[in-house]
Design a protein around this motif. Structure first.
Motif, PDB file in Angstrom:
ATOM      1  N   LEU A 126      45.670  34.770  30.574  1.00  0.00           N
ATOM      2  CA  LEU A 126      45.075  35.808  31.422  1.00  0.00           C
ATOM      3  C   LEU A 126      45.549  37.189  30.996  1.00  0.00           C
ATOM      4  N   GLY A 134      42.273  38.475  29.857  1.00  0.00           N
ATOM      5  CA  GLY A 134      41.680  38.872  31.123  1.00  0.00           C
ATOM      6  C   GLY A 134      41.629  40.383  31.293  1.00  0.00           C
ATOM      7  N   LYS A 175      40.866  35.328  37.151  1.00  0.00           N
ATOM      8  CA  LYS A 175      40.182  34.195  36.533  1.00  0.00           C
ATOM      9  C   LYS A 175      39.977  34.462  35.059  1.00  0.00           C
ATOM     10  N   LEU A 176      40.166  33.443  34.234  1.00  0.00           N
ATOM     11  CA  LEU A 176      39.984  33.602  32.796  1.00  0.00           C
ATOM     12  C   LEU A 176      38.527  33.852  32.447  1.00  0.00           C
TER      13      LEU A 176
END
Length: 214
Positions: free
Chosen positions: A85, A89, A95-96
């Motif tokens: 992440l 990210g 959330k990835l």
């Protein structure tokens, strides 16, 4: 050789294990459908819902593992996703995003840090008949988990399982929690141990997440 050169190591959750023959793997990083893999050695020790870092390559229409498998504990899994992440990210993302194969190759070093959990020492043989011991342990676990359904659980965001079951996101967390419980139970050194033979299927049904047990 071409398939091996282009293969990428990823993190997989295994299920439907047939010892000495095959298993089904689900890519936890890149997503996608379940993958049937032919495997004759690791399937003898892997347990339902184990997580492993591995390379899967197609050979003559059959998927196989290329090279060794690295077991991942739940803690190692969390650390891996935190690292991914941070790498891929967006700022403050939880959330990835979709990760390309070449990006996952660049993060391969993050998949070499797993440690096989130490096996617990086996308890001395009990003088209680095995069938009586199993019944007693299962009854105790039934009571314990019945109570747990009404108590906050850290893996569920400190919600009770029944509270978490009211939302789609909560149901996903419940599935991960139940997989963790089932996996830890199956990892007993002695597969005849009452803890290892305990069935969690009633909890999946009770919480309405049986459809996520895959």
């Amino acid at each position: 050789m071409k398939a091996l050169r282009t293969s990428v190591m990823s993190l997989y959750e295994v299920s439907e294990i047939v010892p000495g023959k095959s298993l089904v793997a689900r890519d936890l990083v890149r997503g996608g459908g379940p993958i049937a893999v032919r495997e004759g050695t690791a399937t003898r020790t892997l347990k339902q819902w184990d997580r492993i870092a591995a390379r899967i390559v197609p050979v003559m229409g059959t998927n196989i593992f290329a090279g060794g498998l690295l077991p991942f504990t739940p803690q190692a899994t969390d650390a891996l996703f935190d690292g991914l992440l941070q790498m891929f990210g967006k700022k403050n993302a939880k959330k990835l995003p979709a990760i390309k194969d070449e990006e996952l190759q660049a993060a391969a070093s993050m998949l070499m840090m797993a440690e096989r959990p130490a096996r617990e020492k086996e308890d001395p043989a009990s003088e209680i008949p095995p069938e009586i011991a199993e019944q007693a342990v299962h009854q105790f676990m039934d009571r314990q988990y019945r109570e747990t359904l009404e108590q906050p659980v850290g893996m569920l965001g400190n919600k009770t399982p029944r509270q978490a079951a009211k939302s789609a996101a909560g149901r996903q967390k419940i599935a991960e929690w139940l997989k963790y419980l089932e996996n830890q139970s199956l990892r007993q050194p002695d597969q005849a141990d009452p803890v290892a033979t305990y069935s969690f299927e009633w909890m999946w049904a009770e919480l309405g997440v049986s459809d996520l047990r895959q």
